[in-house]
Design an enzyme around this catalytic site. Structure first.
Site, PDB file in Angstrom:
ATOM      1  N   ALA A  78       0.865  -1.172   0.000  1.00 23.03           N
ATOM      2  CA  ALA A  78       0.000   0.000   0.000  1.00 23.03           C
ATOM      3  C   ALA A  78       0.908   1.229   0.000  1.00 23.03           C
ATOM      4  O   ALA A  78       2.088   1.128   0.320  1.00 23.03           O
ATOM      5  CB  ALA A  78      -0.864  -0.017   1.248  1.00 23.03           C
ATOM      6  N   GLY A 117       0.434  -5.107   0.549  1.00 21.10           N
ATOM      7  CA  GLY A 117      -0.704  -5.148  -0.359  1.00 21.10           C
ATOM      8  C   GLY A 117      -0.365  -5.844  -1.674  1.00 21.10           C
ATOM      9  O   GLY A 117      -1.240  -6.440  -2.311  1.00 21.10           O
ATOM     10  N   GLU A 134      -0.656  -9.385  -1.055  1.00 21.15           N
ATOM     11  CA  GLU A 134      -2.084  -9.708  -0.890  1.00 21.15           C
ATOM     12  C   GLU A 134      -2.787  -9.796  -2.236  1.00 21.15           C
ATOM     13  O   GLU A 134      -3.682 -10.626  -2.426  1.00 21.15           O
ATOM     14  CB  GLU A 134      -2.739  -8.659   0.021  1.00 21.15           C
ATOM     15  CG  GLU A 134      -2.268  -8.821   1.469  1.00 21.15           C
ATOM     16  CD  GLU A 134      -2.695  -7.682   2.380  1.00 21.15           C
ATOM     17  OE1 GLU A 134      -2.405  -6.522   2.036  1.00 21.15           O
ATOM     18  OE2 GLU A 134      -3.319  -7.947   3.419  1.00 21.15           O
ATOM     19  N   GLU A 153       4.029  -5.720   7.089  1.00 16.78           N
ATOM     20  CA  GLU A 153       3.237  -4.690   7.769  1.00 16.78           C
ATOM     21  C   GLU A 153       3.619  -4.498   9.237  1.00 16.78           C
ATOM     22  O   GLU A 153       3.605  -3.378   9.742  1.00 16.78           O
ATOM     23  CB  GLU A 153       1.740  -5.003   7.659  1.00 16.78           C
ATOM     24  CG  GLU A 153       1.133  -4.719   6.288  1.00 16.78           C
ATOM     25  CD  GLU A 153       1.284  -5.880   5.306  1.00 16.78           C
ATOM     26  OE1 GLU A 153       2.101  -6.794   5.551  1.00 16.78           O
ATOM     27  OE2 GLU A 153       0.580  -5.876   4.278  1.00 16.78           O
TER      28      GLU A 153
HETATM   29  N1  3HC Z   1       4.645   3.366  -0.192  1.00 18.52           N
HETATM   30  C1  3HC Z   1       5.161   4.566  -0.547  1.00 18.52           C
HETATM   31  N2  3HC Z   1       6.448   4.752  -0.890  1.00 18.52           N
HETATM   32  C2  3HC Z   1       7.258   3.678  -0.864  1.00 18.52           C
HETATM   33  C3  3HC Z   1       6.801   2.403  -0.488  1.00 18.52           C
HETATM   34  C4  3HC Z   1       5.425   2.269  -0.152  1.00 18.52           C
HETATM   35  N3  3HC Z   1       4.898   1.095   0.188  1.00 18.52           N
HETATM   36  N4  3HC Z   1       7.822   1.541  -0.559  1.00 18.52           N
HETATM   37  C5  3HC Z   1       8.884   2.249  -0.970  1.00 18.52           C
HETATM   38  N5  3HC Z   1       8.544   3.535  -1.156  1.00 18.52           N
HETATM   39  C6  3HC Z   1       9.405   4.613  -1.646  1.00 18.52           C
HETATM   40  C7  3HC Z   1      10.562   4.900  -0.699  1.00 18.52           C
HETATM   41  O1  3HC Z   1      10.173   5.812   0.306  1.00 18.52           O
HETATM   42  C8  3HC Z   1      11.593   5.464  -1.640  1.00 18.52           C
HETATM   43  O2  3HC Z   1      11.220   6.789  -1.891  1.00 18.52           O
HETATM   44  P1  3HC Z   1      12.351   7.917  -2.072  1.00 18.52           P
HETATM   45  O3  3HC Z   1      13.128   7.507  -3.292  1.00 18.52           O
HETATM   46  O4  3HC Z   1      11.580   9.168  -2.207  1.00 18.52           O
HETATM   47  O5  3HC Z   1      13.173   7.844  -0.806  1.00 18.52           O
HETATM   48  C9  3HC Z   1      11.343   4.700  -2.935  1.00 18.52           C
HETATM   49  O6  3HC Z   1      10.036   4.157  -2.835  1.00 18.52           O
HETATM   50  C10 3HC Z   1      12.327   3.563  -3.181  1.00 18.52           C
HETATM   51  O7  3HC Z   1      12.368   2.770  -2.002  1.00 18.52           O
HETATM   52  P2  3HC Z   1      13.757   2.224  -1.424  1.00 18.52           P
HETATM   53  O8  3HC Z   1      14.765   3.316  -1.382  1.00 18.52           O
HETATM   54  O9  3HC Z   1      13.443   1.519  -0.172  1.00 18.52           O
HETATM   55  O10 3HC Z   1      14.183   1.217  -2.583  1.00 18.52           O
HETATM   56  P3  3HC Z   1      14.768  -0.234  -2.490  1.00 18.52           P
HETATM   57  O11 3HC Z   1      14.884  -0.692  -3.885  1.00 18.52           O
HETATM   58  O12 3HC Z   1      15.959  -0.268  -1.601  1.00 18.52           O
HETATM   59  O13 3HC Z   1      13.634  -1.114  -1.742  1.00 18.52           O
HETATM   60  C11 3HC Z   1      11.449  -1.982  -1.285  1.00 18.52           C
HETATM   61  C12 3HC Z   1      12.395  -1.331  -2.326  1.00 18.52           C
HETATM   62  C13 3HC Z   1      11.980  -3.379  -0.928  1.00 18.52           C
HETATM   63  C14 3HC Z   1      10.109  -2.088  -1.917  1.00 18.52           C
HETATM   64  C15 3HC Z   1      11.411  -1.112  -0.009  1.00 18.52           C
HETATM   65  O14 3HC Z   1      11.148   0.206  -0.380  1.00 18.52           O
HETATM   66  C16 3HC Z   1      10.356  -1.517   0.991  1.00 18.52           C
HETATM   67  O15 3HC Z   1      10.577  -2.417   1.767  1.00 18.52           O
HETATM   68  N6  3HC Z   1       9.221  -0.818   0.973  1.00 18.52           N
HETATM   69  C17 3HC Z   1       8.187  -1.003   1.964  1.00 18.52           C
HETATM   70  C18 3HC Z   1       7.353  -2.205   1.670  1.00 18.52           C
HETATM   71  C19 3HC Z   1       6.244  -2.325   2.668  1.00 18.52           C
HETATM   72  O16 3HC Z   1       6.410  -2.143   3.855  1.00 18.52           O
HETATM   73  N7  3HC Z   1       5.064  -2.673   2.170  1.00 18.52           N
HETATM   74  C20 3HC Z   1       3.909  -2.828   3.016  1.00 18.52           C
HETATM   75  C21 3HC Z   1       3.169  -1.551   3.091  1.00 18.52           C
HETATM   76  S1  3HC Z   1       1.795  -1.641   4.189  1.00 18.52           S
HETATM   77  C22 3HC Z   1       0.612  -2.432   3.304  1.00 18.52           C
HETATM   78  O17 3HC Z   1       0.846  -2.862   2.221  1.00 18.52           O
HETATM   79  C23 3HC Z   1      -0.705  -2.520   3.962  1.00 18.52           C
HETATM   80  C24 3HC Z   1      -1.606  -3.502   3.261  1.00 18.52           C
HETATM   81  O18 3HC Z   1      -1.627  -4.708   3.953  1.00 18.52           O
HETATM   82  C25 3HC Z   1      -3.022  -2.971   3.168  1.00 18.52           C
END
Ligand code: 3HC
Length: 695
Positions: A70, A109, A112, A132
């Site tokens: 998400a 997400g 999911e 999450e």
């Molecule tokens: N939402 C918004 N922005 C995100 C994001 C997300 N889920 N994931 C990454 N970004 C952004 C980062 O902030 C970064 O932005 P920036 O360049 O402005 O700093 C950019 O994307 C690139 O991210 P990384 O620098 O971390 O790039 P990497 O290639 O090193 O890693 C990744 C990529 C493995 C996808 C890592 O970013 C990550 O782990 N992201 C978070 C994933 C996450 O936690 N997902 C779950 C979200 S909660 C959810 O999904 C709820 C659902 O159940 C309803």
């Protein structure tokens, strides 16, 4: 057919080829499910259902990754329709086969979405997970209910409550993906979709889950809560996963959604989101954006001790060509054995293959003397923590290394400017302060002197990215950011001993606060001798009015250097830490000598005094411009010192606790503890003006 994002780009495209169509999500940088993506995906899947030409569909993503979750940036806002669970339910309910084509990371997400597809194909390098809990949340779009239906309760509990992603091979073994692509991912996914046409659809949500007996389930949930050390999301995630065995999908999802929305507004989730963005923000240093880093591929390391070998492993793991040098064959052989031992253990635990170990071992060469480092792009010293030893070494390196080679020191406390001054090229000298074990700990302090060239700092940041470390750039002071703060709160912890607490009580209070280990247990692990040397070094310049506790000195004089000598603040029998009456007597005797009447000290007092010590020193660090931003301190404390990430680091938490109450605590300590404990100017000013660290 497309949906348009606020920027005017189409984040979801439906390419309606017959019989297998393609839904492509294209929302850089990580294809997060922003509102426009959700709307586009829903419209596309509805069109697939309607369009008689389409008999199956592949969901794939543009760019490097499948949907990474998400959109975290939307979490502070009111949820907007369509909600992700509804979009995902529509995918699962589609009357035609839907196949996910997964490259990069399918997280949160994104995972999911994949779970709701009728089949999943992944690239060999792909990974899937529900991270999450790391954001203080539970999966909010069916993850806790569909994952156990696909891979069973036990495995789902592990993945959901740890947030650990799994690589494609493990995902295949668990049943989380159906196939690993052997070549062209989209083509392979299309092939599978074609095979599924006319077959009964495998809807994950319709599968049943084998229940776990009640006793095992509650023991597992209790263990998960304990491991979470105060973070609330893992325990809640466990409860939800366990529900999957007893509730129909829609009921389980309703419970899941309720918990998700609750947690989204929680302080813990706000703190963990702050941690997520801060970890990325530290990479962006004002003024360095357009500075080109130097090229580094060949790395030299001086010193094959614990730090040197750990640093060598970190570089070898990231694909660098590494050479370690020592002064004697004996030291070199010991270092080589240390490196081999780490890799052997990684093979034994299944973390890497034997082939990967052999490749990494080949990447590390060994030699005697610094002259063999003349072809290196970067040399890092990790020798004995003594200024004159390091200055002599840098003089020597300066003579051997060609112009442009970066000289780095791994010192934890010493004045890097004095080390740099021993060379003819102070601009090429920088501190790269790794934390032990260097191949595991993610924090890297990059310490610049006034003379360090901007491109050398930029190179440090670029290296950190390749090493997958989290860098914080700071300036020179005793102990830099982390060890300087650590020294302060350790000192406060020792005052608590004199006033009535015992080491295990201080440790227990801080472990209950969320630190993985209290300061005395950490000290035993790191070795008391390191700090002893530092105290002796600083003794001549110490303010005689400063409150000084000598218990640690007495332990060292008795040869109690911690775990490695079988005793320190605790005694260790069979590796287990135990309260030692010898230490208790020493502590009580110290109170007596000082004329202090010992009293019971609550965990609450211990925690708030330590927190105040940390925040005050952090403010001094900001006032002296050792770092530029509060987030730099928070990241150091969370990644190097175990400050609980669910508290967001000390300064993020200070905003929540209130700076006035922290200032009052600091003022009280200043009155009691004397020099060194005066409130920082910025703490006084912020508390007076109501300004926050994070407005
Ligand atoms: N939402 C918004 N922005 C995100 C994001 C997300 N889920 N994931 C990454 N970004 C952004 C980062 O902030 C970064 O932005 P920036 O360049 O402005 O700093 C950019 O994307 C690139 O991210 P990384 O620098 O971390 O790039 P990497 O290639 O090193 O890693 C990744 C990529 C493995 C996808 C890592 O970013 C990550 O782990 N992201 C978070 C994933 C996450 O936690 N997902 C779950 C979200 S909660 C959810 O999904 C709820 C659902 O159940 C309803």
């Amino acid at each position: 057919m497309t949906a348009t994002s606020p920027e005017g780009v189409d984040p979801v495209r439906l390419v309606s080829t017959s019989p297998v169509a393609l839904i492509e999500i294209d929302n850089p940088p990580v294809n997060a499910t922003s509102q426009a993506v959700r709307a586009g995906l829903l419209a596309a899947i509805q069109e697939v259902g309607r369009n008689p030409q389409i008999e199956a569909v592949v969901i794939a993503c543009a760019g490097k990754t499948f949907v990474a979750g998400a959109d975290i940036r939307e979490f502070g806002q009111t949820p907007r329709e369509p909600h992700l669970p509804d979009v995902i339910n529509a995918i699962e309910a589609c009357s035609k086969p839907v196949v996910a084509a997964i490259q990069g990371t399918a997280l949160g997400g994104g995972c999911e979405i994949a779970l709701a597809c009728h089949a999943r194909v992944a690239e060999p390098g792909a990974s899937l997970g529900l991270p999450e809990v790391k954001l203080g949340l539970v999966p909010g779009a069916g993850g806790t209910q569909r994952l156990p239906r696909l891979i069973g309760l036990e495995a789902a509990l592990d993945l959901v409550t740890s947030g650990r992603p799994v690589k494609a091979q493990e995902a295949l073994r668990l049943g989380l993906v159906d196939r690993i692509s052997s070549g062209d991912l989209r083509q392979d996914a299309t092939e599978l979709a074609r095979e599924l046409i006319g077959q009964p659809l495998r809807r994950t949500g319709e599968r049943s889950v084998v229940a776990m007996d009640a006793e095992t389930a509650s023991a597992k949930a209790a263990e998960i809560r304990k491991k979470a050390r105060g973070a609330e999301a893992p325990g809640k995630a466990a409860e939800l996963v366990l529900l999957a065995a007893g509730l129909p999908l829609q009921d389980g999802m309703a419970r899941e959604r309720e918990t998700f929305l609750d947690l989204r507004c929680s302080e813990q989730s706000a703190a963990l989101r702050h941690a997520f963005f801060a970890e990325r923000e530290v990479m962006r240093l004002p003024g360095l954006d357009s500075v080109e880093p130097r090229r580094v591929q060949k790395v030299g390391i001086v010193g094959a001790g614990t730090m040197g070998s750990g640093i060598a492993i970190a570089f070898a793991d990231a694909g660098f060509d590494v050479r370690i040098v020592e002064t004697s064959e004996q030291a070199l052989t010991a270092g080589q054995a240390r490196v081999a031992d780490v890799y052997d253990k990684q093979v034994a635990s299944g973390r890497i293959t034997a082939a990967a170990r052999d490749e990494r071992l080949r990447a590390i060469g060994y030699a005697i003397g610094t002259s063999s480092l003349s072809d290196r792009d970067l040399v890092i010293e990790a020798v004995f923590e003594d200024l004159e030893v390091k200055r002599a070494l840098f003089r020597d390196l300066d003579a051997v290394l060609p112009p442009g080679t970066i000289l780095a020191t791994n010192t934890s406390y010493l004045d890097i400017s004095l080390i740099a001054d021993a060379t003819s090229r102070p601009a090429d000298v920088v501190g790269l302060h790794f934390f032990s074990p260097a191949h595991v700990m993610r924090l890297l302090e990059i310490v610049r002197t006034d003379a360090t060239a901007a491109d050398v700092v930029a190179t440090g940041l670029a290296l950190a990215k390749r090493l997958r470390k989290i860098p914080v750039v700071c300036r020179v002071c005793d102990g830099f950011v982390g060890n300087r703060i650590l020294s302060r709160y350790r000192q406060q912890a020792e005052y608590l001993l004199e006033e009535g607490a015992l080491p295990h009580e201080v440790d227990a209070a801080l472990e209950a606060f969320g630190f993985p280990m209290g300061p005395f247990a950490v000290s035993d692990l790191a070795g008391l001798d390191i700090n002893w040397a530092r105290r002796k070094r600083l003794a001549p310049t110490r303010d005689p009015r400063e409150r000084y506790v000598d218990i640690a000195d007495r332990l060292c004089e008795a040869g109690r250097f911690g775990r490695k000598t079988g005793a320190g603040w605790y005694r260790y029998e069979g590796g287990k830490r135990e309260v030692d009456p010898v230490v208790t007597a020493l502590v009580e005797e110290s109170s007596q000598r000082r004329g202090l009447t010992r009293r019971a000290i609550s965990a609450d007092e211990i925690q708030s005094r330590i927190r105040a010590a940390i925040v005050n020193e952090a403010c001094k660090i900001l006032d002296e411009r050792i770092v530029e931003r509060p987030l730099d301190v928070d990241v150091v404390m969370m990644h190097g010192y175990g400050y609980p990430a669910w508290r967001g680091g000390p300064l993020f938490e200070a905003d929540r606790v209130g700076l006035q109450s922290i200032l009052a605590q600091v003022q009280e300590r200043a009155a009691q503890d004397g020099p060194g404990w005066e409130p920082a100017d910025s703490l006084i000013n912020r508390a007076a003006s109501g300004a926050k660290f994070y407005p």
